[in-house]
Design a protein around this motif. Structure first.
Motif, mmCIF file in Angstrom:
data_model
loop_
_atom_site.group_PDB
_atom_site.id
_atom_site.type_symbol
_atom_site.label_atom_id
_atom_site.label_comp_id
_atom_site.label_asym_id
_atom_site.label_seq_id
_atom_site.Cartn_x
_atom_site.Cartn_y
_atom_site.Cartn_z
ATOM 1 N N UNK A 1 0.545 -1.024 0.121
ATOM 2 C CA UNK A 1 0.181 -0.131 -0.023
ATOM 3 C C UNK A 1 1.161 1.196 0.111
ATOM 4 N N UNK A 2 0.685 2.107 -0.711
ATOM 5 C CA UNK A 2 1.272 3.363 -1.046
ATOM 6 C C UNK A 2 0.877 4.042 -0.469
ATOM 7 N N UNK A 3 2.201 5.183 0.660
ATOM 8 C CA UNK A 3 2.155 6.321 1.775
ATOM 9 C C UNK A 3 1.408 7.692 0.908
ATOM 10 N N UNK A 4 0.493 7.202 0.459
ATOM 11 C CA UNK A 4 0.187 8.492 -0.577
ATOM 12 C C UNK A 4 -0.111 10.116 0.447
ATOM 13 N N UNK A 5 0.395 11.440 -0.277
ATOM 14 C CA UNK A 5 0.762 12.466 0.486
ATOM 15 C C UNK A 5 -0.296 13.823 -0.307
ATOM 16 N N UNK A 6 0.791 12.969 -1.865
ATOM 17 C CA UNK A 6 -1.012 14.219 -2.658
ATOM 18 C C UNK A 6 -1.214 13.501 -4.125
ATOM 19 N N UNK A 7 -2.430 14.374 -4.640
ATOM 20 C CA UNK A 7 -2.379 13.955 -5.696
ATOM 21 C C UNK A 7 -2.217 15.082 -6.953
ATOM 22 N N UNK A 8 -1.437 14.231 -7.714
ATOM 23 C CA UNK A 8 -1.665 15.089 -9.265
ATOM 24 C C UNK A 8 -2.197 15.136 -10.538
ATOM 25 N N UNK A 9 -3.541 16.010 -10.166
ATOM 26 C CA UNK A 9 -4.019 15.670 -11.671
ATOM 27 C C UNK A 9 -4.536 16.747 -13.307
ATOM 28 N N UNK A 10 -4.251 16.571 -14.415
ATOM 29 C CA UNK A 10 -5.076 16.929 -15.217
ATOM 30 C C UNK A 10 -5.796 17.751 -14.886
ATOM 31 N N UNK A 11 -5.715 18.972 -16.098
ATOM 32 C CA UNK A 11 -6.599 19.871 -16.364
ATOM 33 C C UNK A 11 -7.729 19.216 -17.492
ATOM 34 N N UNK A 12 -7.559 19.714 -18.512
ATOM 35 C CA UNK A 12 -8.093 19.894 -20.172
ATOM 36 C C UNK A 12 -8.900 17.997 -20.174
ATOM 37 N N UNK A 13 -9.939 17.674 -20.065
ATOM 38 C CA UNK A 13 -10.610 16.496 -20.767
ATOM 39 C C UNK A 13 -9.872 15.547 -19.276
ATOM 40 N N UNK A 14 -9.611 15.946 -17.848
ATOM 41 C CA UNK A 14 -9.758 15.316 -17.034
ATOM 42 C C UNK A 14 -10.885 16.269 -15.927
ATOM 43 N N UNK A 15 -10.301 17.623 -15.380
ATOM 44 C CA UNK A 15 -11.327 18.743 -14.857
ATOM 45 C C UNK A 15 -12.204 19.482 -15.353
ATOM 46 N N UNK A 16 -11.935 20.116 -16.929
ATOM 47 C CA UNK A 16 -12.711 20.470 -17.643
ATOM 48 C C UNK A 16 -12.953 19.935 -19.411
ATOM 49 N N UNK A 17 -14.197 20.104 -19.204
ATOM 50 C CA UNK A 17 -15.197 19.948 -20.331
ATOM 51 C C UNK A 17 -14.584 19.953 -21.903
ATOM 52 N N UNK A 18 -13.774 18.887 -22.948
ATOM 53 C CA UNK A 18 -13.025 19.474 -24.230
ATOM 54 C C UNK A 18 -13.775 20.062 -25.132
ATOM 55 N N UNK A 19 -15.485 20.208 -24.742
ATOM 56 C CA UNK A 19 -16.997 19.872 -25.711
ATOM 57 C C UNK A 19 -17.222 20.858 -25.513
ATOM 58 N N UNK A 20 -17.607 22.254 -25.909
ATOM 59 C CA UNK A 20 -18.068 23.439 -24.693
ATOM 60 C C UNK A 20 -18.766 24.382 -25.880
ATOM 61 N N UNK A 21 -19.345 25.331 -25.774
ATOM 62 C CA UNK A 21 -20.146 26.386 -26.328
ATOM 63 C C UNK A 21 -18.733 27.293 -26.929
#
Length: 226
Positions: A1-21
């Motif tokens: 089991x990893x001793x997690x201390x932080x999470x890295x995350x992508x933005x476009x396509x992961x947090x924000x929607x690629x198809x929008x107005x």
């Protein structure tokens, strides 16, 4: 089991929607003013053009997101006889980078994640900062290509994120929607990747796969990452 201390995350396509107005209007203008008429063909061509330029953009040859956009638009003028105001198209790109709506699971993820979250993105910081402020997100930090003059999947951007977070590669996971940029980039420095597969695409990599960020929360809360 990893001793997690932080999470890295992508933005476009992961947090924000690629198809929008903004992206739909961008595609519509091109389809009506060039030899490229099919929306799907336009989208595929655009992302291919952007990706190729990002892959070549490194250190002394680094180009900003805005510079890459200008080059890609001029290329469309030459190759597909695009006849329209390129400034309007560029402004739509900026609107997309800064104003694209978030997926429904993003705010709950930021609220409930048991670890600090660092956004790692190829997008320029000035646009991501607007999105963060408008959506009232609270990342512990944002690491972008401009900081290291390299884009994902280059290892430099992930090494910078480790430096900013003050974590070792064993103490973080990276969540993103691309096998080519997120999974390969994270693995290039020994970070465990988690692939966000919102569209149920075929996965060609042996990797932890989730369909949404609610699944990511379950994994992180239950500490089931090996």
């Amino acid at each position: 089991m990893k001793n997690i201390k932080a999470v890295f995350i992508d933005y476009s396509g992961t947090l924000s929607q690629e198809m929008c107005k903004a992206t739909m209007k961008f595609v519509d203008i091109i389809s009506k003013n060039s030899r490229l008429n099919d929306p799907n063909t336009i989208i595929k061509y655009w992302w291919k053009s952007i990706t190729e330029l990002e892959n070549k953009s490194y250190r002394e040859n680094y180009l900003t997101q805005d510079e890459i956009t200008d080059i890609s638009l001029k290329k469309m003028v030459e190759e597909f006889e695009l006849k329209t105001d390129l400034n309007i198209l560029h402004e739509l790109c900026r609107e997309y980078w800064a104003k694209a709506p978030l997926f429904d699971d993003v705010k709950p993820f930021f609220k409930e994640c048991p670890y600090p979250i660092y956004i790692i993105t190829n997008n320029s910081i000035q646009y991501v900062d607007v999105a963060i402020k408008d959506n009232e997100l609270n990342p512990a930090g944002v690491i972008c290509g401009d900081m290291v003059k390299a884009y994902k999947p280059s290892k430099e951007i992930f090494l910078k994120a480790l430096e900013v977070s003050n974590c070792s590669k064993e103490e973080v996971v990276h969540i993103g929607d691309s096998e080519k940029t997120d999974v390969l980039g994270a693995r290039s420095v020994g970070i465990t990747p988690i692939l966000l597969n919102r569209k149920n695409r075929e996965v060609k990599t042996d990797v932890i796969v989730i369909k949404d960020l609610f699944e990511a929360l379950e994994i992180l809360k239950n500490k089931v990452i090996n």
